[in-house]
Write a protein that holds these residues in place. Structure first.
Motif, PDB file in Angstrom:
ATOM      1  N   VAL A  72       3.431  -4.592  10.659  1.00 45.19           N
ATOM      2  CA  VAL A  72       2.468  -3.785  11.407  1.00 45.19           C
ATOM      3  C   VAL A  72       1.107  -3.913  10.737  1.00 45.19           C
ATOM      4  N   ASP A  73       0.050  -3.623  11.477  1.00 49.33           N
ATOM      5  CA  ASP A  73      -1.295  -3.717  10.908  1.00 49.33           C
ATOM      6  C   ASP A  73      -1.553  -2.632   9.875  1.00 49.33           C
ATOM      7  N   ASP A  74      -1.052  -1.409  10.151  1.00 53.69           N
ATOM      8  CA  ASP A  74      -1.340  -0.270   9.294  1.00 53.69           C
ATOM      9  C   ASP A  74      -0.092   0.606   9.211  1.00 53.69           C
ATOM     10  N   VAL A  75       0.610   0.555   8.091  1.00 52.07           N
ATOM     11  CA  VAL A  75       1.868   1.284   7.941  1.00 52.07           C
ATOM     12  C   VAL A  75       1.647   2.789   8.071  1.00 52.07           C
ATOM     13  N   ARG A  76       0.605   3.300   7.478  1.00 54.06           N
ATOM     14  CA  ARG A  76       0.375   4.754   7.543  1.00 54.06           C
ATOM     15  C   ARG A  76       0.102   5.220   8.971  1.00 54.06           C
ATOM     16  N   GLN A  80      12.034   6.552   4.071  1.00 51.67           N
ATOM     17  CA  GLN A  80      11.030   6.278   3.030  1.00 51.67           C
ATOM     18  C   GLN A  80       9.657   6.412   3.664  1.00 51.67           C
ATOM     19  N   GLU A  81       8.858   7.303   3.141  1.00 52.77           N
ATOM     20  CA  GLU A  81       7.477   7.454   3.597  1.00 52.77           C
ATOM     21  C   GLU A  81       6.679   6.239   3.136  1.00 52.77           C
ATOM     22  N   PRO A  82       5.469   6.039   3.678  1.00 54.83           N
ATOM     23  CA  PRO A  82       4.662   4.900   3.248  1.00 54.83           C
ATOM     24  C   PRO A  82       4.525   4.845   1.728  1.00 54.83           C
ATOM     25  N   LEU A  83       4.718   3.645   1.216  1.00 52.45           N
ATOM     26  CA  LEU A  83       4.712   3.409  -0.219  1.00 52.45           C
ATOM     27  C   LEU A  83       3.952   2.120  -0.504  1.00 52.45           C
ATOM     28  N   ASP A  84       2.955   2.211  -1.368  1.00 49.92           N
ATOM     29  CA  ASP A  84       2.227   1.007  -1.773  1.00 49.92           C
ATOM     30  C   ASP A  84       3.084   0.247  -2.772  1.00 49.92           C
ATOM     31  N   MET A  85       3.316  -1.020  -2.471  1.00 41.36           N
ATOM     32  CA  MET A  85       4.152  -1.875  -3.326  1.00 41.36           C
ATOM     33  C   MET A  85       3.385  -3.158  -3.626  1.00 41.36           C
ATOM     34  N   PRO A 128       0.924  -5.847  -3.106  1.00 40.82           N
ATOM     35  CA  PRO A 128       0.082  -6.339  -2.016  1.00 40.82           C
ATOM     36  C   PRO A 128       0.489  -5.836  -0.623  1.00 40.82           C
ATOM     37  N   VAL A 129       1.549  -5.052  -0.527  1.00 43.25           N
ATOM     38  CA  VAL A 129       1.993  -4.549   0.781  1.00 43.25           C
ATOM     39  C   VAL A 129       2.250  -3.047   0.710  1.00 43.25           C
ATOM     40  N   THR A 130       2.243  -2.434   1.878  1.00 40.48           N
ATOM     41  CA  THR A 130       2.662  -1.044   2.024  1.00 40.48           C
ATOM     42  C   THR A 130       3.889  -1.071   2.926  1.00 40.48           C
ATOM     43  N   THR A 131       4.913  -0.288   2.581  1.00 37.16           N
ATOM     44  CA  THR A 131       6.146  -0.268   3.363  1.00 37.16           C
ATOM     45  C   THR A 131       6.535   1.164   3.708  1.00 37.16           C
ATOM     46  N   ALA A 132       7.395   1.292   4.704  1.00 36.64           N
ATOM     47  CA  ALA A 132       8.055   2.549   5.059  1.00 36.64           C
ATOM     48  C   ALA A 132       9.376   2.140   5.705  1.00 36.64           C
ATOM     49  N   VAL A 133      10.370   3.025   5.663  1.00 36.85           N
ATOM     50  CA  VAL A 133      11.689   2.702   6.221  1.00 36.85           C
ATOM     51  C   VAL A 133      12.076   3.786   7.216  1.00 36.85           C
ATOM     52  N   LEU A 134      12.522   3.352   8.395  1.00 32.68           N
ATOM     53  CA  LEU A 134      12.903   4.267   9.458  1.00 32.68           C
ATOM     54  C   LEU A 134      14.341   4.051   9.891  1.00 32.68           C
ATOM     55  N   ASP A 135      14.888   5.059  10.529  1.00 30.73           N
ATOM     56  CA  ASP A 135      16.233   5.017  11.110  1.00 30.73           C
ATOM     57  C   ASP A 135      16.068   4.665  12.580  1.00 30.73           C
ATOM     58  N   ASP A 136      16.700   3.578  13.027  1.00 34.62           N
ATOM     59  CA  ASP A 136      16.528   3.144  14.417  1.00 34.62           C
ATOM     60  C   ASP A 136      17.417   3.892  15.411  1.00 34.62           C
ATOM     61  N   ASN A 173      21.009   1.487  12.002  1.00 37.06           N
ATOM     62  CA  ASN A 173      20.298   0.609  11.073  1.00 37.06           C
ATOM     63  C   ASN A 173      19.081   1.282  10.461  1.00 37.06           C
ATOM     64  N   LEU A 174      18.739   0.838   9.271  1.00 37.34           N
ATOM     65  CA  LEU A 174      17.455   1.161   8.685  1.00 37.34           C
ATOM     66  C   LEU A 174      16.545  -0.042   8.900  1.00 37.34           C
ATOM     67  N   ILE A 175      15.311   0.229   9.304  1.00 38.09           N
ATOM     68  CA  ILE A 175      14.335  -0.819   9.571  1.00 38.09           C
ATOM     69  C   ILE A 175      13.110  -0.545   8.720  1.00 38.09           C
ATOM     70  N   GLN A 176      12.609  -1.569   8.048  1.00 34.32           N
ATOM     71  CA  GLN A 176      11.408  -1.434   7.237  1.00 34.32           C
ATOM     72  C   GLN A 176      10.213  -1.929   8.028  1.00 34.32           C
ATOM     73  N   ILE A 177       9.125  -1.174   7.964  1.00 37.04           N
ATOM     74  CA  ILE A 177       7.860  -1.666   8.491  1.00 37.04           C
ATOM     75  C   ILE A 177       6.971  -1.948   7.284  1.00 37.04           C
ATOM     76  N   ALA A 178       6.164  -2.983   7.387  1.00 38.22           N
ATOM     77  CA  ALA A 178       5.327  -3.389   6.257  1.00 38.22           C
ATOM     78  C   ALA A 178       4.062  -4.056   6.748  1.00 38.22           C
ATOM     79  N   THR A 179       3.053  -4.022   5.909  1.00 28.77           N
ATOM     80  CA  THR A 179       1.856  -4.802   6.178  1.00 28.77           C
ATOM     81  C   THR A 179       2.097  -6.218   5.668  1.00 28.77           C
ATOM     82  N   GLU A 180       1.342  -7.152   6.183  1.00 29.48           N
ATOM     83  CA  GLU A 180       1.442  -8.526   5.674  1.00 29.48           C
ATOM     84  C   GLU A 180       0.754  -8.582   4.315  1.00 29.48           C
ATOM     85  N   PRO A 181       1.316  -9.330   3.375  1.00 29.33           N
ATOM     86  CA  PRO A 181       0.672  -9.464   2.068  1.00 29.33           C
ATOM     87  C   PRO A 181      -0.736 -10.050   2.217  1.00 29.33           C
ATOM     88  N   GLN A 182      -1.645  -9.521   1.455  1.00 26.62           N
ATOM     89  CA  GLN A 182      -3.045 -10.004   1.512  1.00 26.62           C
ATOM     90  C   GLN A 182      -3.265 -11.076   0.479  1.00 26.62           C
TER      91      GLN A 182
END
Length: 130
Positions: A83-87, A102-107, A109-117, A121-130
């Motif tokens: 996604v463009d903007d995880v938050r 998992q709430e948005p977490l800076d890791m 070069p990327v920010t991630t969050a994990v949701l229940d579909d 399943n658990l699905i992670q959303i993340a920004t593309e590494p810069q």
């Protein structure tokens, strides 16, 4: 070589179709009956309608339950979507009632969050590494 199709096992294809299209925002590409109750049901990004398809595959095989339950128990996402903007996406989806493990977490070069579909399943959303 490129990835054309990948899948997530889902408990209920109708529920998965609703979640992946109406909540996450993917668009349905194929919906073909297979057997008496299953479907070849794929979704794609609206930004890339000719891109990689995600098959919402029935979770009927006996090994699937053990596999998915183990991943969920350990907090491991089955798939990741960019996604463009995880938050911003976290805020949008939270307002729609999506449960995050998992709430948005800076890791780095990327920010991630994990949701229940809602389909096992658990699905992670993340920004593309810069």
């Amino acid at each position: 070589m490129k990835i054309h199709l990948t899948s997530v096992f889902v408990d209920d294809q109708a529920k998965a179709e609703h979640f992946y299209t109406e909540i996450l925002g993917f668009v349905k590409k194929h919906d073909v009956p297979v057997g008496e109750k299953d479907r070849w049901l794929t979704v794609v990004s609206p930004d890339e309608p000719g891109g990689t398809e995600l098959l919402l595959e029935p979770a009927g095989h006996p090994a699937v339950k053990t596999y998915r339950d183990s991943l969920v128990q350990d907090g491991i996402p089955l798939a990741q979507f960019v996604v463009d903007d995880v938050r911003a996406e976290y805020d949008r989806l939270s307002k729609l009632g999506v449960r995050f493990t998992q709430e948005p977490l800076d890791m780095g070069p990327v920010t991630t969050a994990v949701l229940d579909d809602t389909c096992g399943n658990l699905i992670q959303i993340a920004t593309e590494p810069q």
